[in-house]
Design a protein around this motif. Structure first.
Motif, PDB file in Angstrom:
ATOM      1  N   CYS A 103       0.838  -1.077   0.008  1.00 42.32           N
ATOM      2  CA  CYS A 103       0.077   0.149   0.051  1.00 42.32           C
ATOM      3  C   CYS A 103       0.811   1.105   0.082  1.00 42.32           C
ATOM      4  CB  CYS A 103      -0.888   0.072   1.079  1.00 42.32           C
ATOM      5  SG  CYS A 103      -0.466  -0.204   2.723  1.00 42.32           S
ATOM      6  N   SER A 104       2.192   1.243   0.637  1.00 43.30           N
ATOM      7  CA  SER A 104       3.049   2.333   0.487  1.00 43.30           C
ATOM      8  C   SER A 104       3.351   2.795  -0.965  1.00 43.30           C
ATOM      9  CB  SER A 104       4.020   2.060   1.389  1.00 43.30           C
ATOM     10  OG  SER A 104       5.067   0.993   1.113  1.00 43.30           O
ATOM     11  N   ASP A 105       3.505   1.807  -1.519  1.00 43.96           N
ATOM     12  CA  ASP A 105       3.776   2.104  -3.241  1.00 43.96           C
ATOM     13  C   ASP A 105       2.640   2.117  -3.913  1.00 43.96           C
ATOM     14  OD1 ASP A 105       6.693   1.600  -2.616  1.00 43.96           O
ATOM     15  OD2 ASP A 105       5.884  -0.744  -2.790  1.00 43.96           O
ATOM     16  N   VAL A 137      -3.594  -3.821  -1.530  1.00 46.56           N
ATOM     17  CA  VAL A 137      -3.179  -4.599  -2.703  1.00 46.56           C
ATOM     18  C   VAL A 137      -4.189  -5.505  -3.083  1.00 46.56           C
ATOM     19  CG1 VAL A 137      -2.162  -6.560  -1.060  1.00 46.56           C
ATOM     20  CG2 VAL A 137      -1.493  -6.295  -3.596  1.00 46.56           C
ATOM     21  N   PHE A 138      -5.306  -5.806  -2.085  1.00 45.01           N
ATOM     22  CA  PHE A 138      -6.537  -6.394  -2.504  1.00 45.01           C
ATOM     23  C   PHE A 138      -7.360  -5.547  -2.993  1.00 45.01           C
ATOM     24  CE2 PHE A 138      -4.434  -9.152   1.099  1.00 45.01           C
ATOM     25  CZ  PHE A 138      -4.272 -10.059   0.375  1.00 45.01           C
ATOM     26  N   ASN A 143     -10.718  -0.545  -0.877  1.00 40.16           N
ATOM     27  CA  ASN A 143     -10.350   0.426  -1.483  1.00 40.16           C
ATOM     28  C   ASN A 143     -11.497   1.228  -1.881  1.00 40.16           C
ATOM     29  OD1 ASN A 143      -7.848  -0.021  -1.544  1.00 40.16           O
ATOM     30  ND2 ASN A 143      -7.572  -1.486  -3.179  1.00 40.16           N
ATOM     31  N   LYS A 144     -12.457   0.889  -2.311  1.00 36.74           N
ATOM     32  CA  LYS A 144     -13.791   1.363  -2.613  1.00 36.74           C
ATOM     33  C   LYS A 144     -14.408   2.426  -1.458  1.00 36.74           C
ATOM     34  CE  LYS A 144     -18.939   0.710  -3.727  1.00 36.74           C
ATOM     35  NZ  LYS A 144     -19.805  -0.302  -4.018  1.00 36.74           N
ATOM     36  N   PHE A 145     -14.312   1.787  -0.351  1.00 36.84           N
ATOM     37  CA  PHE A 145     -14.666   2.751   0.828  1.00 36.84           C
ATOM     38  C   PHE A 145     -13.541   3.739   1.061  1.00 36.84           C
ATOM     39  CE2 PHE A 145     -14.904   4.192   5.049  1.00 36.84           C
ATOM     40  CZ  PHE A 145     -16.316   4.290   5.386  1.00 36.84           C
ATOM     41  N   ARG A 200      -7.227  -3.010   7.340  1.00 40.70           N
ATOM     42  CA  ARG A 200      -6.633  -2.714   6.107  1.00 40.70           C
ATOM     43  C   ARG A 200      -6.911  -1.212   5.607  1.00 40.70           C
ATOM     44  NH1 ARG A 200      -9.463  -6.883   2.583  1.00 40.70           N
ATOM     45  NH2 ARG A 200      -8.384  -5.458   0.925  1.00 40.70           N
ATOM     46  N   LEU A 201      -7.977  -0.727   6.019  1.00 36.92           N
ATOM     47  CA  LEU A 201      -8.581   0.603   5.697  1.00 36.92           C
ATOM     48  C   LEU A 201      -7.470   1.597   6.328  1.00 36.92           C
ATOM     49  CD1 LEU A 201     -10.347   2.667   4.461  1.00 36.92           C
ATOM     50  CD2 LEU A 201     -11.681   2.549   6.601  1.00 36.92           C
TER      51      LEU A 201
END
Length: 205
Positions: A53-55, A60-61, A66-68, A99-100
């Motif tokens: 996620c830092s890149d 990554v999922f 990611n939508k939220f 994850r969020l």
């Protein structure tokens, strides 16, 4: 202004939904829109600490996290709702928030948030402690009410009879609206959130 509310129950319109809907009713009376984001009842992958996620700037999922996160960047406040399982929130909500906040915490920081819970009998306060810690380490003002943020009932029909619990949800919505309006007023007068330095954190940005 808009508040995003997460329903982490496996039942789309059960006890947790009933609590969130009451908050939404209070927000609407104050001219603030809201949306309930249902996490569904499918399996969700846990954080695997890959740090991609830092890149990537996202998890990554590529799923509801990611939508939220994209929606969160445009939102002004949040409510995370869960039924109580063995005196803790749903595993789905913990996975989602891990994850969020790990991948997209900057989309939520400095925005007011609250945690609400439904239970047949007990365990809400323990669950609240877990979720409030996400807010406190992410510089998010925690919205309170006139009692602990929970409702009682094994079914939505029973929650509908919990007058005190629903009143707590209603007051929470009013307090959220008040806080959002104060923040907006401050911004219009040149007062924005502080720029703090992260000396050390386990979380990537």
């Amino acid at each position: 202004m808009k508040v995003l509310m997460v329903n982490s129950s496996s039942h789309k319109e059960g006890c947790t939904y009933t609590a969130l809907a009451e908050i939404g009713r209070a927000l609407k009376e104050e001219g603030i829109s809201s949306e309930i984001f249902f996490l569904g009842n499918e399996a969700m992958p846990d954080c695997v600490a890959c740090r991609r996620c830092s890149d990537l700037g996202r998890c990554v999922f590529d799923d509801d996290v990611n939508k939220f996160a994209r929606m969160a960047r445009e939102a002004d406040g949040f409510v995370f709702g869960s039924p109580v399982y063995y005196a803790h929130p749903t595993g789905r909500l913990i996975t989602f928030m891990d994850r969020l906040f790990y991948s997209s915490g900057d989309a939520l920081e400095f925005k007011p948030a609250a945690a609400v819970f439904s239970a047949r009998r007990n365990g809400q306060v323990c669950s609240m402690d877990v979720i409030n810690k996400y807010f406190s380490i992410n510089q998010m003002p925690i919205v309170s009410s006139t009692y602990w943020n929970h409702v009682f009932g094994a079914a939505a029909s029973e929650v509908a009879e919990d007058i005190e619990g629903l009143n707590t949800m209603y007051n929470l919505g009013k307090n959220m609206a008040w806080m959002l309006k104060l923040i907006e007023l401050g911004k219009r007068n040149g007062l924005d959130h502080p720029e703090n330095t992260h000396l050390f954190t386990n979380f990537t940005r």
